[in-house]
Design a protein around this motif. Sequence first.
Motif, PDB file in Angstrom:
ATOM      1  N   GLN A   1     -38.319 -14.543 -78.912  1.00 30.76           N
ATOM      2  CA  GLN A   1     -36.956 -14.223 -79.332  1.00 30.76           C
ATOM      3  C   GLN A   1     -36.365 -15.303 -80.241  1.00 30.76           C
ATOM      4  OE1 GLN A   1     -34.749 -13.671 -75.719  1.00 30.76           O
ATOM      5  NE2 GLN A   1     -36.107 -12.057 -74.950  1.00 30.76           N
ATOM      6  N   ALA A   2     -37.176 -16.321 -80.555  1.00 29.85           N
ATOM      7  CA  ALA A   2     -36.632 -17.459 -81.310  1.00 29.85           C
ATOM      8  C   ALA A   2     -36.171 -17.051 -82.698  1.00 29.85           C
ATOM      9  CB  ALA A   2     -37.687 -18.562 -81.401  1.00 29.85           C
TER      10      ALA A   2
ATOM     11  N   LEU B   1     -42.225 -26.400 -89.846  1.00 25.16           N
ATOM     12  CA  LEU B   1     -41.469 -25.530 -88.942  1.00 25.16           C
ATOM     13  C   LEU B   1     -40.961 -26.328 -87.756  1.00 25.16           C
ATOM     14  CD1 LEU B   1     -40.551 -22.635 -88.193  1.00 25.16           C
ATOM     15  CD2 LEU B   1     -42.764 -22.348 -87.042  1.00 25.16           C
ATOM     16  N   ARG B   2     -39.711 -26.079 -87.384  1.00 23.93           N
ATOM     17  CA  ARG B   2     -39.102 -26.719 -86.233  1.00 23.93           C
ATOM     18  C   ARG B   2     -38.429 -25.642 -85.370  1.00 23.93           C
ATOM     19  NH1 ARG B   2     -42.079 -29.982 -87.741  1.00 23.93           N
ATOM     20  NH2 ARG B   2     -41.670 -32.134 -88.369  1.00 23.93           N
ATOM     21  N   TRP B   3     -38.348 -25.932 -84.057  1.00 27.64           N
ATOM     22  CA  TRP B   3     -37.736 -24.986 -83.122  1.00 27.64           C
ATOM     23  C   TRP B   3     -36.779 -25.727 -82.210  1.00 27.64           C
ATOM     24  CZ3 TRP B   3     -40.550 -22.488 -78.351  1.00 27.64           C
ATOM     25  CH2 TRP B   3     -39.675 -21.580 -77.736  1.00 27.64           C
ATOM     26  N   ASN B   4     -35.513 -25.357 -82.324  1.00 28.46           N
ATOM     27  CA  ASN B   4     -34.477 -25.902 -81.441  1.00 28.46           C
ATOM     28  C   ASN B   4     -34.064 -24.785 -80.488  1.00 28.46           C
ATOM     29  OD1 ASN B   4     -32.501 -27.397 -80.237  1.00 28.46           O
ATOM     30  ND2 ASN B   4     -31.052 -27.284 -81.951  1.00 28.46           N
ATOM     31  N   SER B   5     -34.697 -24.763 -79.292  1.00 30.31           N
ATOM     32  CA  SER B   5     -34.477 -23.699 -78.332  1.00 30.31           C
ATOM     33  C   SER B   5     -33.188 -23.927 -77.564  1.00 30.31           C
ATOM     34  CB  SER B   5     -35.651 -23.613 -77.355  1.00 30.31           C
ATOM     35  OG  SER B   5     -35.382 -22.729 -76.298  1.00 30.31           O
ATOM     36  N   ALA B   6     -32.481 -22.834 -77.307  1.00 30.05           N
ATOM     37  CA  ALA B   6     -31.253 -22.930 -76.516  1.00 30.05           C
ATOM     38  C   ALA B   6     -31.556 -23.315 -75.076  1.00 30.05           C
ATOM     39  CB  ALA B   6     -30.510 -21.604 -76.564  1.00 30.05           C
ATOM     40  N   ASP B   7     -32.770 -22.999 -74.602  1.00 32.06           N
ATOM     41  CA  ASP B   7     -33.133 -23.291 -73.208  1.00 32.06           C
ATOM     42  C   ASP B   7     -33.927 -24.578 -73.061  1.00 32.06           C
ATOM     43  OD1 ASP B   7     -31.957 -20.884 -72.388  1.00 32.06           O
ATOM     44  OD2 ASP B   7     -33.800 -19.778 -72.852  1.00 32.06           O
ATOM     45  N   PHE B   8     -34.759 -24.906 -74.075  1.00 33.16           N
ATOM     46  CA  PHE B   8     -35.674 -26.054 -73.947  1.00 33.16           C
ATOM     47  C   PHE B   8     -35.369 -27.180 -74.925  1.00 33.16           C
ATOM     48  CE2 PHE B   8     -37.945 -22.202 -72.690  1.00 33.16           C
ATOM     49  CZ  PHE B   8     -38.362 -22.542 -71.413  1.00 33.16           C
ATOM     50  N   GLY B   9     -34.353 -27.015 -75.763  1.00 31.61           N
ATOM     51  CA  GLY B   9     -34.050 -28.051 -76.740  1.00 31.61           C
ATOM     52  C   GLY B   9     -35.054 -28.056 -77.868  1.00 31.61           C
ATOM     53  N   ASN B  10     -35.283 -29.209 -78.480  1.00 34.42           N
ATOM     54  CA  ASN B  10     -36.251 -29.332 -79.567  1.00 34.42           C
ATOM     55  C   ASN B  10     -37.664 -29.326 -78.994  1.00 34.42           C
ATOM     56  OD1 ASN B  10     -34.564 -29.531 -81.904  1.00 34.42           O
ATOM     57  ND2 ASN B  10     -33.931 -31.565 -81.204  1.00 34.42           N
TER      58      ASN B  10
END
Length: 735
Positions: A489-490, A518-527
């Motif tokens: 869902q990212a 590519l970077r992912w800043n998750s609302a649940d897990f952070g970076n």
Amino acid sequence: MLAANLASVIALATLMHFWVPAHQLGIWGTVTSGVAAYIMWRRRRVHSGADGYAEPVDVRNTAIEGLALAAVWSVVPMVFCHEAPTQTAPGSGIILAILMTAAAFAMAPLVLATLCFVLGLGGSVAIGLAVDGELPAAFGVLLFALLLAAICISRAHTLVALRAASIALEERDETVSLLLREFEESDADWLWETDNARRVVKASPRFALACGLDLVSINGMPFLQVLAGPAWETGDFAPGLRQLSEKLKARQSFRDLRLPVRVNGEERWWELAASPRFDERGNFCGFRGVGSDVTQQRDAADKINRMARSDTLTGLPNRLSINEVLVRALLDAEKWRSRCAFMMIDLDRFKAVNDTLGHQVGDRLLSRVAERLARLMTENAMCGRLGGDEFAVVVRDASDLLAIEQLARRIIETLSRPYDVDEHTLHIGASVGLAIGPRDGKTAEELIRSADLALYQSKDAGGGVFHAYEPRLHAQAEERRVLEQALRQALEKGEMYLAYQPVVDADTGLLTGFEALLRWNSADFGNVSPAKFIPLAEDARLIVPIGDWVLRAACDEAARWPGHARVAVNVSPEQLHNPHFVTTVASALATSGLAPERLELEVTESVFMHEGMGATKVLERILELGVRLSLDDFGTGYSSLGYLSRTRFSTIKIDRSFVQGAAKGAPEATAIIRAVVALARSLGMATTAEGVETEAEHHMVRDFGCSKVQGFYFSRPVLVEEARHLAARREREAA
């Protein structure tokens, strides 16, 4: 019926001869006798149908016969009774009544003929009486005729029912006789019978032949002795024979009871069924039953069972069989408070063999692996194939954990030795995941899952090792599952973004472009680290949609930069194996307006391990668009000079591990960098050194001849705004 008609004719002639002319009586008597005789003759000529049923035309003809007989007898009430005095009426009435009654009973099976005769004659008598004014008598005669008709119909119904039952019984007897005859004549079935003392009686020839005995000796023998054979003296009976004995003692019916018997020194399998017999007084008489030789069926069933539990390629037990053995091992471990072990084995680099040499060579290699693995097994261990290149080992008694670990090492060492298959020397390896039951799982499913998690750990470590299950692996697997759900869902949630790391000229230090990261800043897990979510995306088959988004986003951003700064985008093997990837690249360029020469796609050497999937052709079509290609991480994988000559790369990127190794004085790393630079120059390609973090490393790679460099020494990956600022400043400096 003929006799009744003739007797009635004589009686009426005697009664009427004083008042009726003789010639009239003679003519009537002759005609009546003739009609009765003709009907008798016709009845004798019509035979019963073979199936017990008459044709409709035959039934209709009987009605004509009944009407004809009624017509000739109607002369008596209609003619003779009017010529005779009144005192003759009772006598003639009695004769006609007897005749009608006889017809109602004698001709009842021919119900239509009887009804025509009775009702026709009764009707004529009633009419004669009515004409004479005797209405009560006429009504009584008519009622009498109707009563006889009802009796006739009732009797006919009863006779037909009896006849139908007789026909059905005859057919049933014939069918049973046929079945018994075929049953006795068959090669594998027979009848058997015992008396109340369980001794054989009335033995059939087929039963005696099946037992390997003669009729004289088998009759009177105990039935259990016949079946037990030599075991009768020793008492070592099969469980099936003991079960049969219990059934006979309890006088219970049974069926499908299988037991082994020995006939002429050969073991056979019989299937028995029987029921107890009782006489008319309810006394037990013995058993009567049937038997079948099911040896062939049992052998066929055993063969099918073996095939269902064996792997067709290697001959080892398959997944089903392994699961059954593991279930029994866990039950024994729980019963005796001991341990069992389950190992899951995965072959390293086997996929490369399949992709390069074909599945036939791969299948032969799997057979060799199975042979080596089987030689390592003991009575305490069983191996099998789970499918593909996965094998398993079940150790029933794993009390000695050190011995289990030694077995895992021997498996890895043995399976990692070179194989000679079809003139090819193949080098593969093996990774092992170990789980101990019931500590790591109380059920087969739990233990297999624990071993799978341990195997996953071994593969992550690079393969060629074994890992035992640890509780933290379950937590990691759960974390991985939750992380995968979040990753799906990212993109929709807008949690992913791009960072850009500058790439500079090694000599001047001027900016030449950026690499999109590519970077992912998750609302649940952070970076979340790319090293963590990129492999997860590849395993979950999410890398293609994510990679397409990265490509479009990088092209849109690069189109906003002033000047001619390039953007490099990493492309996964899964994207290149997608036949629509070229269309995706063309669409991203057209939508963003970015010049094709400003886009550089970075691919790794693993792409060429699947040559059969057309990756080279896809790269050629991308080059035709004007896009540049860069070979990333050269030297860290299965390096081959062949694909360097087949694909027009513009840049070769040197992995940071070689840069750091050379900076520490490692001669191997230094030699590799020099060789790559020389190779690139000879092929007209540029070289980019990755992971440059110090000024000394910058000078070193520049002295080696590298064209471009990137790393923390120049800049960390930056956000969009800073990348735009750097690109604008580079354009001003160039101006």
